[in-house]
Enzyme design. Structure first.
Site, short mmCIF file in Angstrom:
data_model
loop_
_atom_site.label_atom_id
_atom_site.label_comp_id
_atom_site.label_asym_id
_atom_site.label_seq_id
_atom_site.Cartn_x
_atom_site.Cartn_y
_atom_site.Cartn_z
N CYS A 2 31.54 18.52 23.79
CA CYS A 2 30.79 19.77 23.70
C CYS A 2 29.31 19.55 23.99
O CYS A 2 28.73 18.54 23.58
CB CYS A 2 30.89 20.45 22.34
SG CYS A 2 32.57 20.79 21.83
N ARG A 27 30.30 17.17 29.32
CA ARG A 27 30.67 16.91 27.92
C ARG A 27 31.92 17.68 27.50
O ARG A 27 32.43 17.48 26.40
CB ARG A 27 29.51 17.29 27.00
CG ARG A 27 28.24 16.54 27.29
CD ARG A 27 27.10 17.07 26.45
NE ARG A 27 27.22 16.63 25.08
CZ ARG A 27 26.66 15.54 24.59
NH1 ARG A 27 25.91 14.80 25.36
NH2 ARG A 27 26.81 15.21 23.34
N TRP A 74 34.70 21.11 24.42
CA TRP A 74 35.87 20.23 24.49
C TRP A 74 36.60 20.47 23.18
O TRP A 74 36.09 20.13 22.11
CB TRP A 74 35.46 18.77 24.63
CG TRP A 74 36.63 17.87 24.85
CD1 TRP A 74 37.27 17.64 26.03
CD2 TRP A 74 37.31 17.09 23.87
NE1 TRP A 74 38.31 16.76 25.84
CE2 TRP A 74 38.36 16.40 24.53
CE3 TRP A 74 37.16 16.89 22.50
CZ2 TRP A 74 39.23 15.54 23.87
CZ3 TRP A 74 38.02 16.04 21.83
CH2 TRP A 74 39.05 15.37 22.53
N ASN A 98 28.36 21.02 18.15
CA ASN A 98 29.00 19.86 18.76
C ASN A 98 29.34 18.91 17.62
O ASN A 98 28.46 18.51 16.87
CB ASN A 98 28.03 19.18 19.74
CG ASN A 98 28.55 17.83 20.20
OD1 ASN A 98 29.75 17.60 20.27
ND2 ASN A 98 27.64 16.92 20.52
N GLY A 99 30.63 18.57 17.49
CA GLY A 99 31.03 17.67 16.41
C GLY A 99 32.24 18.22 15.68
O GLY A 99 32.95 19.08 16.20
N GLU A 479 41.67 -1.40 33.94
CA GLU A 479 40.66 -0.41 34.32
C GLU A 479 41.14 0.41 35.53
O GLU A 479 40.98 1.62 35.57
CB GLU A 479 39.32 -1.13 34.62
CG GLU A 479 38.25 -0.29 35.31
CD GLU A 479 37.78 0.92 34.52
OE1 GLU A 479 38.21 1.12 33.38
OE2 GLU A 479 36.99 1.70 35.09
N LYS A 483 41.59 4.43 35.42
CA LYS A 483 40.92 5.32 36.39
C LYS A 483 41.94 6.25 37.04
O LYS A 483 41.74 7.44 37.16
CB LYS A 483 40.27 4.52 37.50
CG LYS A 483 38.92 4.00 37.54
CD LYS A 483 37.71 4.71 37.14
CE LYS A 483 37.64 5.09 35.70
NZ LYS A 483 36.73 4.33 34.89
N GLU A 486 43.39 8.84 34.62
CA GLU A 486 42.37 9.82 34.26
C GLU A 486 42.24 10.93 35.28
O GLU A 486 42.19 12.10 34.93
CB GLU A 486 41.00 9.13 34.20
CG GLU A 486 40.54 8.76 32.85
CD GLU A 486 39.09 8.28 32.86
OE1 GLU A 486 38.75 7.42 33.69
OE2 GLU A 486 38.33 8.76 32.03
N HIS A 502 58.21 -10.52 31.28
CA HIS A 502 58.62 -10.47 29.87
C HIS A 502 59.00 -9.05 29.46
O HIS A 502 58.99 -8.72 28.27
CB HIS A 502 57.51 -11.03 28.99
CG HIS A 502 57.22 -12.47 29.26
ND1 HIS A 502 58.07 -13.48 28.88
CD2 HIS A 502 56.21 -13.07 29.95
CE1 HIS A 502 57.59 -14.65 29.30
NE2 HIS A 502 56.45 -14.42 29.95
N LYS A 602 33.26 13.58 28.95
CA LYS A 602 32.58 12.31 29.25
C LYS A 602 32.18 11.57 27.99
O LYS A 602 32.34 10.37 27.88
CB LYS A 602 31.34 12.59 30.10
CG LYS A 602 30.59 11.32 30.44
CD LYS A 602 30.47 11.15 31.92
CE LYS A 602 29.95 9.78 32.29
NZ LYS A 602 31.03 8.90 32.74
O1 M6R Z 1 30.15 6.41 26.69
P1 M6R Z 1 31.11 5.29 26.45
O2 M6R Z 1 30.98 4.18 27.44
O3 M6R Z 1 31.05 4.77 25.04
O4 M6R Z 1 32.53 5.93 26.65
C1 M6R Z 1 33.69 5.20 26.40
C2 M6R Z 1 34.90 5.89 26.99
O5 M6R Z 1 35.06 7.16 26.45
C3 M6R Z 1 34.79 6.00 28.52
O6 M6R Z 1 34.61 4.75 29.11
C4 M6R Z 1 36.06 6.65 29.10
O7 M6R Z 1 37.14 5.82 28.92
C5 M6R Z 1 35.80 6.98 30.57
N1 M6R Z 1 36.19 8.33 30.83
C6 M6R Z 1 36.53 6.08 31.50
O8 M6R Z 1 36.39 6.43 32.83
#
Ligand code: M6R
Length: 607
Positions: A2, A27, A74, A98-99, A479, A483, A486, A502, A602
């Site tokens: 948010c 956000r 969010w 926000n929170g 990673e 990606k 996501e 395994h 984000k």
């Molecule tokens: O702001 P941060 O690096 O602490 O965020 C951590 C994760 O939320 C962030 O890396 C998330 O996994 C990304 N969307 C990955 O692309």
């Protein structure tokens, strides 16, 4: 999670609020809304989905008034719907939040006994109803907001607006960031400075527990003990707050492409002008004394941390424990004297990472952080901050921030190894030379763009994709899978190549593409053997290696992508590029929203 914004201005607030929300949309984008006070009357407009729906609504149902608050959501409590969208209003008060208000159920029951009922499923409506209750008791807006905040448990950044009050806004911060913008006869609040950048370059950051009363000409802040305080007004560079796609289709594409210049900047901030030394910000930490490390992070930052484990163990020869922040502190890990902990975060506001940091700080650990936002909570609560200098990252899927985190962690590993005398001066120089190759090799890696686009067309039809890597390619395999999940919504998993047999090898058939990250290193032959095991079961292998590696092992593969040969230290940083491009072009081929993928935000400022 948010974004919130508020304005006490000289001009119509609605367009200003919408523009600021655009800059906060990273956000969250489940719904958006604004409220203004016009001729004393509080009114709001809200729309479900992305901000564009609110903008459309405002065309047909404009909102006048020079004071206003806005929110991009969010969802935590209550589905994304217009009803659950902020601002929440209860009679003469509107609130954006926000929170998470953790005790909202208990408060809701109390309010119901007073005859004040919720119309939504949100925790935020509780805040508005509480404020309404205190106002109805005859309290001033300020006292009502103060009493309301005093009832709340959990994390919040709040902005209140009141019926009949054109020159008053109240803001409070506990656990979620909030910045105040100082204009010329205008005042603003925002979840971050980016939101306020076009409005003012004079920003102060509220501290934990701060409560602020704003008018156009004044600001009064009290701290968590109720003491009047001044928070420093800093000048933020507008350039660092520029947010545009610079001609790219998506922010993600732009952020991938700008990695050579971003990482040049990161290196420049740490390597001396004569390329002889790695220089950290001044601090009292004796790197030579570090005997073991704990590194904690979430998501992509966690994979950066996991890559760093390979560097610190292999180069510095110290044991490293790496954990996801959401698991870390609930295990109540014992902290022995002399423990050093590193927290890695792009935003510096990730709730779990911040909580893990506080746990370690309380137990007496020395706290280092690798963060991209230097004014963030994680940065501010660290003994030593190592900024990653990636610049603003807007794409929800982290790209340049990841390679910048890796670069800083590699620099720290080399510096620590030298400080401890584990590597001599010559090896130190060689590593610095390797690190200086990052921008050039990333540029070369970016030239695989066209090859990746072709493969991505085929990947886009897959239902499951497996990424394999050995050694420092293993975190990168995870990673790459993250990606892809996501932004393309294709199920993907990253495995250590040697672990496949395994169990997960049972998943392999001719429909499952397997991306093998196999640079020409000491583990190359072993990676190739694991790849053969996949191909023997009809798996479709996409092999990524340097030309020498492809010459040696591409027979029978489904596709190949040629990568530049790179020194071992920096290979994971260079191989991040194909992982990012594969995800990006697969998302483009599928037509998903690469910048704002569904269900995500984000900055995850709730647990
Ligand atoms: O702001 P941060 O690096 O602490 O965020 C951590 C994760 O939320 C962030 O890396 C998330 O996994 C990304 N969307 C990955 O692309």
């Amino acid at each position: 999670m948010c974004g919130i914004v508020g304005v006490l201005g000289k001009h119509q607030a609605a367009p200003i609020l919408v523009e600021a929300l655009k800059r906060l949309e990273y956000r969250g984008y489940d719904s958006a809304g604004i409220a203004t006070v016009n001729n004393g009357t509080l009114e709001r407009r809200r729309a479900v989905g992305k901000l564009v729906h609110l903008s459309d609504l405002l065309v047909h149902e404009p909102l006048a008034g020079k004071s206003g608050i806005g929110h991009t959501r969010w969802a935590t409590h209550g589905a994304p719907s217009t009803k659950n969208a902020h601002p929440h209003q209860a009679g003469p008060v509107a609130v954006v939040h926000n929170g998470i208000v953790e005790n909202f159920k208990e408060l809701r029951d109390k309010l119901a006994k007073l005859g004040l009922y919720h119309e939504t499923e949100t925790d935020t409506e509780t805040v508005a109803l509480l404020a309404q209750h205190y106002l109805s008791q005859g309290d001033s807006p300020r006292l009502a907001a103060q009493k309301t905040v005093g009832c709340l448990e959990g994390a919040f950044a709040l902005a209140f607006l009141f019926h009949g009050e054109e020159d008053l806004m109240i803001a409070a911060r506990k656990g979620s960031p909030l910045a105040i913008g100082h204009g010329d006869g205008e005042m603003y609040v925002g979840s971050d400075a980016i939101a306020l950048a076009p409005l003012t370059d004079r920003i102060s950051y509220m501290d934990e527990g701060d409560f602020a009363v704003l008018t156009r000409e004044s600001l009064e802040i009290t701290d968590k003990n109720g003491k009047l305080v001044n928070r420093e007004i800093r000048k933020i560079a507008f350039d660092s707050a520029r947010v545009d796609k610079a001609g790219y289709k998506h922010f993600m594409a732009k952020e991938i492409a700008e990695q050579p210049s971003v990482l040049t900047n990161t290196l420049r901030n740490y390597i001396s002008a004569d390329d002889k030394n790695i220089e950290l910000p001044s601090n009292n930490i004796n790197l030579a004394k570090i005997e073991r490390l704990t590194i904690v992070a979430c998501g992509t930052a966690f994979y950066a941390a996991l890559t760093a484990k390979y560097w610190f163990e292999k180069i510095v020869r110290i044991p490293v424990e790496v954990d996801v922040a959401s698991e870390f502190r609930y295990r109540e890990p014992p902290v022995t004297p002399g423990t050093t902990a590193i927290f890695v975060s792009q935003s510096g506001e990730t709730a779990d990472t911040l909580a893990a940091l506080r746990y370690m700080a309380l137990k007496g650990a020395t706290v280092l952080s690798v963060v991209n936002v230097p004014e963030s909570s994680i940065a501010r609560e660290s003994d030593l901050v190592l900024p990653s200098y990636a610049g603003i990252e807007i794409g929800v899927a982290s790209t340049k921030a990841f390679t910048a985190q890796l670069t800083v962690l590699a620099l720290l590993a080399v510096k620590t190894a030298h400080a401890k005398g584990v590597i001599n001066d010559i090896q130190y120089q060689e590593y610095i030379t390797d690190l200086n190759c990052i921008p050039r090799l990333i540029s070369q890696a970016l030239s695989i763009d066209v090859a990746v686009q072709k493969v991505a067309q085929k990947l886009a039809t897959a239902q499951d994709i497996i990424f394999l890597g050995r050694g420092s390619m293993y975190p990168l395999a995870m990673e790459g899978a993250l990606k892809l999940k996501e932004i393309s919504y294709i199920h993907a998993e990253g495995y250590p190549s040697g672990e496949l047999k395994h169990g997960p090898i049972a998943l392999i058939d001719k429909k499952v593409p397997v991306v093998v990250l196999a640079p020409m290193d000491a583990l190359f032959e072993k990676s190739v053997s694991n790849m053969q095991e996949v191909m023997a079961r009809a798996g479709k292998v996409l092999l990524l290696s340097c030309q020498q590696g492809l010459n040696a092992a591409s027979d029978g593969t489904w596709a190949t992508i040629s990568m530049p040969a790179a020194p071992e230290l920096i290979t994971p940083i260079i191989y991040a590029v194909p992982a990012q491009l594969l995800a990006y072009y697969t998302a483009v081929a599928k037509g998903t929203d690469a910048d704002q993928p569904r269900n995500l935000a984000k900055s995850v400022t709730v647990e």
